[in-house]
Design a protein around this motif. Structure first.
Motif, mmCIF file in Angstrom:
data_model
loop_
_atom_site.group_PDB
_atom_site.id
_atom_site.type_symbol
_atom_site.label_atom_id
_atom_site.label_comp_id
_atom_site.label_asym_id
_atom_site.label_seq_id
_atom_site.Cartn_x
_atom_site.Cartn_y
_atom_site.Cartn_z
ATOM 1 N N GLY A 99 15.990 -50.176 13.938
ATOM 2 C CA GLY A 99 14.808 -50.973 13.641
ATOM 3 C C GLY A 99 13.839 -51.069 14.813
ATOM 4 O O GLY A 99 12.845 -51.777 14.750
ATOM 5 N N TYR A 100 14.107 -50.344 15.888
ATOM 6 C CA TYR A 100 13.250 -50.367 17.073
ATOM 7 C C TYR A 100 12.354 -49.137 17.141
ATOM 8 O O TYR A 100 12.735 -48.045 16.737
ATOM 9 N N SER A 101 11.177 -49.343 17.723
ATOM 10 C CA SER A 101 10.366 -48.240 18.232
ATOM 11 C C SER A 101 10.391 -48.407 19.747
ATOM 12 O O SER A 101 10.950 -49.380 20.262
ATOM 13 N N CYS A 102 9.788 -47.480 20.472
ATOM 14 C CA CYS A 102 9.820 -47.592 21.934
ATOM 15 C C CYS A 102 8.478 -47.172 22.532
ATOM 16 O O CYS A 102 7.745 -46.383 21.940
ATOM 17 N N LYS A 103 8.187 -47.716 23.701
ATOM 18 C CA LYS A 103 6.961 -47.377 24.425
ATOM 19 C C LYS A 103 7.173 -46.165 25.328
ATOM 20 O O LYS A 103 6.243 -45.433 25.618
ATOM 21 N N GLU A 104 8.418 -45.959 25.786
ATOM 22 C CA GLU A 104 8.740 -44.828 26.658
ATOM 23 C C GLU A 104 9.924 -44.069 26.080
ATOM 24 O O GLU A 104 10.912 -44.679 25.662
ATOM 25 N N LEU A 105 9.817 -42.746 26.073
ATOM 26 C CA LEU A 105 10.912 -41.902 25.599
ATOM 27 C C LEU A 105 10.980 -40.676 26.492
ATOM 28 O O LEU A 105 10.034 -39.897 26.564
ATOM 29 N N GLU A 106 12.107 -40.518 27.193
ATOM 30 C CA GLU A 106 12.261 -39.442 28.175
ATOM 31 C C GLU A 106 13.520 -38.637 27.869
ATOM 32 O O GLU A 106 14.587 -39.215 27.655
ATOM 33 N N LEU A 107 13.399 -37.317 27.866
ATOM 34 C CA LEU A 107 14.562 -36.453 27.684
ATOM 35 C C LEU A 107 15.418 -36.511 28.945
ATOM 36 O O LEU A 107 14.932 -36.268 30.049
ATOM 37 N N VAL A 160 22.889 -31.146 21.483
ATOM 38 C CA VAL A 160 22.466 -32.540 21.394
ATOM 39 C C VAL A 160 21.475 -32.802 22.514
ATOM 40 O O VAL A 160 21.727 -32.470 23.672
ATOM 41 N N HIS A 161 20.328 -33.384 22.148
ATOM 42 C CA HIS A 161 19.282 -33.764 23.097
ATOM 43 C C HIS A 161 19.382 -35.274 23.281
ATOM 44 O O HIS A 161 19.206 -36.024 22.317
ATOM 45 N N VAL A 162 19.681 -35.724 24.509
ATOM 46 C CA VAL A 162 19.847 -37.145 24.789
ATOM 47 C C VAL A 162 18.566 -37.680 25.430
ATOM 48 O O VAL A 162 18.116 -37.166 26.453
ATOM 49 N N TYR A 163 18.016 -38.721 24.809
ATOM 50 C CA TYR A 163 16.775 -39.355 25.279
ATOM 51 C C TYR A 163 17.047 -40.760 25.792
ATOM 52 O O TYR A 163 17.948 -41.443 25.303
ATOM 53 N N LEU A 164 16.242 -41.178 26.751
ATOM 54 C CA LEU A 164 16.240 -42.552 27.249
ATOM 55 C C LEU A 164 15.023 -43.248 26.649
ATOM 56 O O LEU A 164 13.896 -42.772 26.797
ATOM 57 N N ALA A 165 15.255 -44.361 25.951
ATOM 58 C CA ALA A 165 14.174 -45.129 25.322
ATOM 59 C C ALA A 165 14.073 -46.490 26.002
ATOM 60 O O ALA A 165 15.072 -47.203 26.126
ATOM 61 N N LYS A 166 12.852 -46.826 26.433
ATOM 62 C CA LYS A 166 12.597 -48.129 27.057
ATOM 63 C C LYS A 166 11.363 -48.742 26.400
ATOM 64 O O LYS A 166 10.624 -48.072 25.696
ATOM 65 N N GLY A 167 11.144 -50.019 26.701
ATOM 66 C CA GLY A 167 10.004 -50.705 26.090
ATOM 67 C C GLY A 167 10.197 -50.835 24.599
ATOM 68 O O GLY A 167 9.294 -50.544 23.813
ATOM 69 N N LEU A 168 11.375 -51.284 24.213
ATOM 70 C CA LEU A 168 11.702 -51.374 22.786
ATOM 71 C C LEU A 168 10.888 -52.464 22.107
ATOM 72 O O LEU A 168 10.664 -53.528 22.668
ATOM 73 N N VAL A 169 10.477 -52.157 20.891
ATOM 74 C CA VAL A 169 9.715 -53.099 20.071
ATOM 75 C C VAL A 169 10.382 -53.135 18.699
ATOM 76 O O VAL A 169 10.526 -52.097 18.046
#
Length: 182
Positions: free
Chosen positions: A98-106, A121-130
């Protein structure tokens, strides 16, 4: 041709399903002999290490039929045909949490089982969750329990084998390394 390469002589498709397909390949080995290889073809997947502003890790607990048990994992999902992994990561994060994010980095891409499968598998880091009000929903055959846990809880879940898959273990180790470097 590399001195270690195996040349495909013949491919026989055995099974084609919703997620994977299986084929048997007759190959010529580097020494000239022949052998058979059982290969699972997979479209690839994404996984998302999503961190809240409080530095908690967003996880999902779900039943995994292949293991006959539930495990706790970072959100993840299969790539659609020709789908950009970043686009898939954004979609899967919303569907499962249910989150979106402001930052998404591979962070990294890796093959899960190169001895018999081509899944990446591509692992992403998501920050700034909304938290989204009208978030996309889970697939009709997908049931998850949403969790937000600390790094210490994740470490304990690894010891207890509640976190028991490579992509999630990698995500936890990434956070441990980041903490150690501070």
């Amino acid at each position: 041709m590399s001195r270690l390469e195996e040349k495909t002589i013949k491919t026989e498709k055995i099974f084609s399903g919703k997620v994977i397909s299986l084929q048997i390949e007759d190959v010529e080995l580097p020494n000239g002999n022949t052998s058979k290889r059982e290969i699972i073809k997979h479209p690839g997947a994404v996984a998302i290490l999503a961190l809240t502003d409080e530095n908690k890790i967003v996880m999902v607990e779900q039943y995994r039929k292949a293991l006959e048990r539930t495990i706790i994992e970072i959100p993840a999902g299969k790539l659609e045909l020709n789908e950009d992994p970043k686009t898939c990561a954004i979609r899967e994060l919303e569907e499962e949490t249910g989150y979106s994010c402001k930052e998404l980095e591979l962070l990294i891409s890796f093959f899960t089982s190169p001895g018999f499968a081509d899944e990446i598998v591509h692992v992403y880091l998501a920050k700034g969750l909304v938290k989204k009000e009208n978030a996309a929903s889970l697939d009709e055959d997908e049931f998850v329990h949403l969790m937000e846990i600390t790094l210490e809880e994740a470490e304990r879940y690894i010891r207890e084998q509640k976190i028991y898959d490579a992509k999630t273990a990698y995500a936890v180790q990434y956070l441990q390394l980041q903490k150690a470097l501070k």
